[in-house]
Design a protein around this motif. Structure first.
Motif, PDB file in Angstrom:
ATOM      1  N   ALA A   1       0.830  -1.205   0.000  1.00 47.20           N
ATOM      2  CA  ALA A   1       0.000   0.000   0.000  1.00 47.20           C
ATOM      3  C   ALA A   1       0.863   1.253   0.000  1.00 47.20           C
ATOM      4  N   VAL A   2       0.357   2.279  -0.653  1.00 44.46           N
ATOM      5  CA  VAL A   2       1.032   3.574  -0.731  1.00 44.46           C
ATOM      6  C   VAL A   2       0.092   4.637  -0.179  1.00 44.46           C
ATOM      7  N   ASP A   3       0.589   5.420   0.778  1.00 49.37           N
ATOM      8  CA  ASP A   3      -0.212   6.478   1.395  1.00 49.37           C
ATOM      9  C   ASP A   3      -1.528   5.951   1.969  1.00 49.37           C
TER      10      ASP A   3
ATOM     11  N   ALA B   1      -5.488  -1.185  -5.474  1.00 50.20           N
ATOM     12  CA  ALA B   1      -6.888  -1.140  -5.917  1.00 50.20           C
ATOM     13  C   ALA B   1      -7.643   0.042  -5.316  1.00 50.20           C
ATOM     14  N   GLY B   2      -6.969   0.824  -4.489  1.00 47.37           N
ATOM     15  CA  GLY B   2      -7.605   1.993  -3.899  1.00 47.37           C
ATOM     16  C   GLY B   2      -8.325   1.742  -2.595  1.00 47.37           C
ATOM     17  N   ASP B   3      -8.099   0.573  -1.993  1.00 42.55           N
ATOM     18  CA  ASP B   3      -8.778   0.245  -0.740  1.00 42.55           C
ATOM     19  C   ASP B   3      -7.935   0.671   0.453  1.00 42.55           C
TER      20      ASP B   3
END
Length: 387
Positions: free
Chosen positions: A330-332, A337-339
């Motif tokens: 995950a980034v930030d 996938a934006g979860d």
């Protein structure tokens, strides 16, 4: 039910992968293999099976031992659910849309109610989690030794540990999605609103446990028997008062933190910290007391809760393990996938607390008299329950 598709809910539903406009009716069934991902049916049936077993064994305990405490707890938690949740799903229908916009949306599961708003497993999770936490505290003899209030504080603490393991994983695996633009959900604790971490994970089960023990449990311990009608009205009152307690207990944060997310977050965290410190002191002291050579207090055991607590923790560990690759990529705070991802360190602390609490129930000396749900189910003799 298109007229109840608020813009916020419609947006959340779309992001979760279903259409608010096309979401079922009062009841809808789906193929579990066609859900968003494989974790949804695993979670769903783990919770539903556990809740049904908790209900069955609560009925068994009432019939075999004349102890309605677990049954009142189960239905009291369910009553609380139906008081609290519908206004959150349909604020416009309750005339509170200007004060309470949509706070979250559940994904669709195998069985859903109320036009995609209420999965069956959500109905089941309230009484299951309440039973696990209440019975762990009851097995450790906290209610008997320290009374309803401190016992309820310990229930809130134990429930919080079990619940946050689930709460910090749900958004990443698309079990639900929070409306991060809703001021009621602020401040956020990574993927989870801090109000949820405190109010729904700790304060509501504390409120419920106090009401159950005060109106039923302590009287059962004293040898009192209730008629069916007495249990019905007490259960209804428990659901109502537990709901009221959920409003009253977080008042310091909701009132004094009204103008600042920072102040509100600090006050929520302070309430949780106080509850945690008190519960740890009481639980450790009582566990040591039960293990001391001088202790001859009768022990209440619930084999179902001991075993299913382990099942729940193992399932959650597997689900968390499946989510870790995306979590570490995950980034930030968001996966590819934006979860949104939860707080892993906080979750690990909750795992440790939950494991320690369950383990403590296995270490109560065998010399104490025991009430055993497995023995009851098999029709074996058992002793009078003690909380």
């Amino acid at each position: 039910m298109a007229e109840h598709c608020s813009p916020t809910f419609a947006q959340l539903a779309t992001e979760l992968g279903f259409s608010c406009q096309e979401a079922g009716g009062l009841v809808e069934f789906r193929n579990p293999a066609a859900l968003e991902n494989w974790t949804l049916p695993v979670l769903e049936w783990t919770i539903i099976v556990g809740s049904v077993l908790a209900l069955v064994l609560a009925i068994v305990r009432l019939r075999r031992n004349g102890d309605p405490t677990n049954l009142v707890l189960w239905f009291g938690a369910t009553a609380y659910l139906f008081i609290i949740e519908p206004p959150l799903y349909f604020p416009a229908a309750f005339g509170i849309e200007e004060q309470v916009d949509t706070m979250f949306a559940h994904n669709v599961f195998t069985v859903d109610f109320m036009w995609g708003r209420l999965p069956l497993y959500i109905i089941a999770i309230y009484p299951l989690m309440a039973t696990l936490a209440f019975e762990i505290v009851r097995m450790l003899g906290v209610f008997r030794k320290y009374g309803p209030l401190l016992g309820a504080v310990c229930v809130g603490f134990v429930h919080h540990a079990f619940y946050e393991i689930f709460d910090h994983l749900g958004p990443q695996l698309r079990w639900w999605e929070w409306s991060t633009s809703n001021p009621i959900n602020q401040p956020m604790f990574d993927a989870v609103p801090l109000p949820s971490v405190v109010v729904f994970a700790a304060l509501w089960p504390m409120s419920l446990a106090f009401c159950v023990q005060y109106f039923v449990g302590r009287h059962v311990d004293a040898g009192k028997h209730f008629s069916g009608l007495q249990l019905v009205w007490r259960t209804i009152v428990i659901g109502l008062l537990a709901s009221l307690g959920t409003f009253i207990l977080p008042l310091p944060a909701t009132v004094f933190g009204m103008g600042s997310d920072t102040v509100r977050g600090f006050l929520y965290a302070a309430e949780l910290a106080v509850l945690t410190v008190v519960a740890i002191v009481v639980l450790v002291r009582q566990w040591r007391n039960l293990r001391s050579a001088e202790s001859n207090a009768p022990a209440h055991t619930n084999r179902f809760v001991q075993i299913y607590s382990v099942v729940y923790l193992v399932v959650m560990a597997v689900l968390w393990a499946s989510a870790l690759p995306d979590f570490f990529d995950a980034v930030d705070g968001s996966t590819s996938a934006g979860d949104p991802v939860g707080n892993l360190w906080y979750t690990l602390a909750c795992f440790v607390i939950a494991i320690l609490c369950v383990s403590a129930t296995f270490t109560i000396p065998k010399r104490n008299s025991v009430v055993d749900d497995d023995a009851e189910l098999l029709g074996a003799n058992s002793t009078t329950p003690a909380s």
